[in-house]
Design a protein around this motif. Structure first.
Motif, PDB file in Angstrom:
ATOM      1  N   ASP A 170      -0.489  75.671  -4.287  1.00 32.59           N
ATOM      2  CA  ASP A 170       0.897  76.019  -3.975  1.00 32.59           C
ATOM      3  C   ASP A 170       0.975  77.233  -3.054  1.00 32.59           C
ATOM      4  O   ASP A 170       2.021  77.516  -2.504  1.00 32.59           O
TER       5      ASP A 170
ATOM      6  N   VAL B 293       0.128  78.682   0.438  1.00 35.05           N
ATOM      7  CA  VAL B 293      -0.242  78.214   1.771  1.00 35.05           C
ATOM      8  C   VAL B 293      -1.465  78.949   2.306  1.00 35.05           C
ATOM      9  O   VAL B 293      -2.337  78.342   2.933  1.00 35.05           O
TER      10      VAL B 293
ATOM     11  N   THR C 219      -4.747  77.355   1.068  1.00 34.78           N
ATOM     12  CA  THR C 219      -5.108  76.097   1.722  1.00 34.78           C
ATOM     13  C   THR C 219      -5.504  76.335   3.177  1.00 34.78           C
ATOM     14  O   THR C 219      -6.417  75.691   3.687  1.00 34.78           O
TER      15      THR C 219
ATOM     16  N   HIS D 279       0.639  71.001  -0.803  1.00 37.62           N
ATOM     17  CA  HIS D 279       1.211  72.086  -1.596  1.00 37.62           C
ATOM     18  C   HIS D 279       1.995  71.605  -2.810  1.00 37.62           C
ATOM     19  O   HIS D 279       2.717  72.372  -3.432  1.00 37.62           O
TER      20      HIS D 279
END
Length: 71
Positions: free
Chosen positions: A12, A14, A17, A35
Motif C-alpha cells: 500500500d 507507493v 513498490t 497497491h
C-alpha cells in the motif's frame, strides 16, 4: 528470445513498490506495481506473474483473502 519473467509487487506504500520495482527491473524482470488486493486479483487473472508472496497486512490481500484466487 523469451519474455522477461513477470513479478507483481504489492504494497500500500507507493515508495516501497517503486524501490522494489526499480531493483527487480534492473535484474531483468518485468514488474507490475500494485497497491491493493483488488488490483492483485485483477492482475492474477489477466497477466499472471510468477509465484507471489504476501503478508497479513496487505489491504484486501491477507491470508483470509487468498482463497478467492481459486474462484
Amino acid at each position: 528470445m523469451s519474455p522477461d519473467p513477470h513479478i507483481a509487487v504489492l504494497d500500500d506504500e507507493v515508495e516501497i513498490t517503486r524501490l522494489l520495482a526499480g531493483y527487480l527491473t534492473a535484474q531483468g524482470f518485468r514488474v507490475t506495481q500494485l497497491h491493493s488486493g483488488a488490483a492483485l486479483f485483477h492482475t492474477l487473472r489477466t497477466d499472471p506473474p510468477v509465484p507471489a508472496a504476501t503478508h497479513d497486512h496487505s489491504p484486501g490481500c491477507g491470508p483470509a483473502d487468498l482463497p478467492a484466487l481459486a474462484a
